[in-house]
Design a protein around this motif. Structure first.
Motif, PDB file in Angstrom:
ATOM      1  N   MET A 175      -2.572  -2.061   5.031  1.00 35.60           N
ATOM      2  CA  MET A 175      -1.611  -1.368   4.173  1.00 35.60           C
ATOM      3  C   MET A 175      -1.798   0.140   4.225  1.00 35.60           C
ATOM      4  O   MET A 175      -2.899   0.631   4.498  1.00 35.60           O
ATOM      5  CB  MET A 175      -1.778  -1.817   2.720  1.00 35.60           C
ATOM      6  CG  MET A 175      -1.586  -3.291   2.476  1.00 35.60           C
ATOM      7  SD  MET A 175      -2.010  -3.754   0.756  1.00 35.60           S
ATOM      8  CE  MET A 175      -3.798  -3.822   0.864  1.00 35.60           C
TER       9      MET A 175
ATOM     10  N   THR B 205      -3.587   2.075  -6.707  1.00 39.72           N
ATOM     11  CA  THR B 205      -2.411   1.261  -6.989  1.00 39.72           C
ATOM     12  C   THR B 205      -2.774  -0.236  -6.985  1.00 39.72           C
ATOM     13  O   THR B 205      -3.945  -0.606  -6.869  1.00 39.72           O
ATOM     14  CB  THR B 205      -1.293   1.547  -5.971  1.00 39.72           C
ATOM     15  OG1 THR B 205      -1.835   1.488  -4.643  1.00 39.72           O
ATOM     16  CG2 THR B 205      -0.713   2.939  -6.202  1.00 39.72           C
TER      17      THR B 205
ATOM     18  N   VAL C 280      -1.096   2.862   1.326  1.00 43.19           N
ATOM     19  CA  VAL C 280      -0.693   2.902  -0.082  1.00 43.19           C
ATOM     20  C   VAL C 280      -1.244   4.146  -0.775  1.00 43.19           C
ATOM     21  O   VAL C 280      -2.003   4.918  -0.196  1.00 43.19           O
ATOM     22  CB  VAL C 280      -1.202   1.640  -0.825  1.00 43.19           C
ATOM     23  CG1 VAL C 280      -0.598   0.388  -0.219  1.00 43.19           C
ATOM     24  CG2 VAL C 280      -2.735   1.563  -0.783  1.00 43.19           C
TER      25      VAL C 280
ATOM     26  N   GLN D  56       3.332  -7.587  -0.097  1.00 46.43           N
ATOM     27  CA  GLN D  56       4.524  -6.739  -0.142  1.00 46.43           C
ATOM     28  C   GLN D  56       4.211  -5.305   0.278  1.00 46.43           C
ATOM     29  O   GLN D  56       5.104  -4.535   0.617  1.00 46.43           O
ATOM     30  CB  GLN D  56       5.117  -6.748  -1.549  1.00 46.43           C
ATOM     31  CG  GLN D  56       5.578  -8.117  -2.023  1.00 46.43           C
ATOM     32  CD  GLN D  56       6.024  -8.111  -3.483  1.00 46.43           C
ATOM     33  OE1 GLN D  56       6.248  -7.047  -4.064  1.00 46.43           O
ATOM     34  NE2 GLN D  56       6.145  -9.289  -4.074  1.00 46.43           N
ATOM     35  N   TYR D  57       2.918  -4.944   0.239  1.00 49.62           N
ATOM     36  CA  TYR D  57       2.494  -3.597   0.599  1.00 49.62           C
ATOM     37  C   TYR D  57       2.098  -3.485   2.075  1.00 49.62           C
ATOM     38  O   TYR D  57       1.698  -2.417   2.538  1.00 49.62           O
ATOM     39  CB  TYR D  57       1.299  -3.172  -0.256  1.00 49.62           C
ATOM     40  CG  TYR D  57       1.598  -3.040  -1.727  1.00 49.62           C
ATOM     41  CD1 TYR D  57       1.816  -1.784  -2.300  1.00 49.62           C
ATOM     42  CD2 TYR D  57       1.666  -4.155  -2.553  1.00 49.62           C
ATOM     43  CE1 TYR D  57       2.082  -1.645  -3.662  1.00 49.62           C
ATOM     44  CE2 TYR D  57       1.935  -4.027  -3.912  1.00 49.62           C
ATOM     45  CZ  TYR D  57       2.142  -2.776  -4.456  1.00 49.62           C
ATOM     46  OH  TYR D  57       2.411  -2.642  -5.800  1.00 49.62           O
ATOM     47  N   SER D  58       2.212  -4.564   2.821  1.00 53.22           N
ATOM     48  CA  SER D  58       1.728  -4.610   4.199  1.00 53.22           C
ATOM     49  C   SER D  58       2.416  -3.588   5.096  1.00 53.22           C
ATOM     50  O   SER D  58       3.630  -3.371   5.005  1.00 53.22           O
ATOM     51  CB  SER D  58       1.924  -6.010   4.782  1.00 53.22           C
ATOM     52  OG  SER D  58       1.207  -6.971   4.044  1.00 53.22           O
ATOM     53  N   TYR D  59       1.634  -2.987   5.958  1.00 55.30           N
ATOM     54  CA  TYR D  59       2.164  -2.046   6.958  1.00 55.30           C
ATOM     55  C   TYR D  59       2.956  -2.809   8.012  1.00 55.30           C
ATOM     56  O   TYR D  59       3.908  -2.303   8.580  1.00 55.30           O
ATOM     57  CB  TYR D  59       1.002  -1.290   7.601  1.00 55.30           C
ATOM     58  CG  TYR D  59       1.403  -0.082   8.394  1.00 55.30           C
ATOM     59  CD1 TYR D  59       1.950   1.048   7.770  1.00 55.30           C
ATOM     60  CD2 TYR D  59       1.227  -0.042   9.774  1.00 55.30           C
ATOM     61  CE1 TYR D  59       2.312   2.166   8.501  1.00 55.30           C
ATOM     62  CE2 TYR D  59       1.577   1.064  10.515  1.00 55.30           C
ATOM     63  CZ  TYR D  59       2.119   2.165   9.873  1.00 55.30           C
ATOM     64  OH  TYR D  59       2.478   3.278  10.610  1.00 55.30           O
TER      65      TYR D  59
ATOM     66  N   PRO E 183      -2.938  -2.809  -4.997  1.00 56.30           N
ATOM     67  CA  PRO E 183      -3.894  -3.450  -4.074  1.00 56.30           C
ATOM     68  C   PRO E 183      -5.358  -3.243  -4.442  1.00 56.30           C
ATOM     69  O   PRO E 183      -6.222  -4.000  -3.989  1.00 56.30           O
ATOM     70  CB  PRO E 183      -3.568  -2.783  -2.727  1.00 56.30           C
ATOM     71  CG  PRO E 183      -2.128  -2.419  -2.833  1.00 56.30           C
ATOM     72  CD  PRO E 183      -1.968  -1.977  -4.257  1.00 56.30           C
TER      73      PRO E 183
END
Length: 273
Positions: free
Chosen positions: A170, A176, A172, A198-201, A178
């Motif tokens: 990620m 936050t 981010v 949902q935050y995955s690169y 994660p």
């Protein structure tokens, strides 16, 4: 006359910049030498078969030097360092194993995490050094093809080597969602493991099985000159016990209603994938 003064000022400024650059380079060299010495002094490669080498950490010797050592991380991207746990996240930001100033600082566990790795998510910080040291080469994992070729990282602890399979990369903001590391129950943790994707690169195509404990590696990165955090997460895939250790030991897992330590039976190199 003004041109002459300006010329002298520019020469002096250039000289100052050169001195600062050389001083910075010297700090990098000293930091690298310190960690090369630490690697040589406290670890060794032990031959266990004709084709296999095993990495051995001298824990007693390390603890005599610094009681805050809680592990040792090895990554294909280059990280090969002791892991420390201080009283604050500033303690080892620019301090090495010996308690001395070091521009590289140390690899360290979030101060609010447990020292015994019992939290569902243990967060580990490391600097992004320009020469690739510490977590500086973790940027390689921003390429999906690199993850496919290097899917694991290892954390050596006093009771064995814990192999982690990377399931999430990620970019981010610091602090936050994660970075959540404590949860009231198994249900909330499973929800976290789902939402954090949902935050995955990029989509790794990997999910965490049966609410396994994870480790989150955090370092700095820059996207369009804006400072962010590059985060890599892995779940425990395998536990390799050291030769001569008992087979029965306590392993931290998630129970249905709460987090607890449950005694489990393991065998050497047992896959828990």
């Amino acid at each position: 006359m003004r041109r002459k003064i300006l010329g002298i000022a520019l020469i002096l400024l250039a000289g100052l910049c050169l001195c600062l650059s050389l001083n910075q380079a010297d700090k990098y060299r000293q930091a690298e030498k310190t960690y090369d010495d630490i690697l040589e002094k406290y670890t060794k490669e032990k031959k266990v078969s004709k084709k296999k080498q095993d990495f051995v950490v001298d824990w007693k010797k390390l603890w005599k030097t610094n009681k805050d050592v809680v592990g040792w991380i090895k990554m294909d991207s280059g990280a090969d360092y002791p892991i420390l746990h201080g009283d604050s996240n500033e303690e080892y930001l620019h301090t090495d194993l010996y308690g001395d100033y070091n521009i590289n600082g140390s690899i360290f566990v979030n101060a609010d995490n447990s020292r015994d790795w019992s939290d569902p998510n243990t967060i580990i910080y490391g600097h992004r050094m320009n020469n690739g040291s510490m977590f500086g080469s973790n940027k390689k994992y921003m390429e999906k093809d690199y993850l496919k070729k290097h899917p694991d990282f290892s954390i050596y602890r006093p009771d064995g080597c814990y192999v982690y399979k990377i399931f999430n990369v990620m970019v981010v903001e610091d602090g936050t969602y994660p970075y959540t590391y404590q949860f009231p129950d198994k249900k909330s943790y499973i929800e976290y493991l789902s939402k954090v994707k949902q935050y995955s690169y990029y989509d790794s195509g990997i999910t965490v099985p049966d609410a396994r404990q994870i480790v989150t590696l955090s370092t700095c990165t820059y996207i369009n000159h804006v400072k962010k955090r590059l985060v890599i997460q892995g779940y425990i895939r395998q536990i390799r016990e050291y030769k001569g250790m008992v087979q029965k030991r306590k392993i931290n897992i998630l129970e249905d209603n709460a987090f607890s330590k449950t005694e489990m039976e393991d065998t050497n190199d047992k896959e828990i994938d």
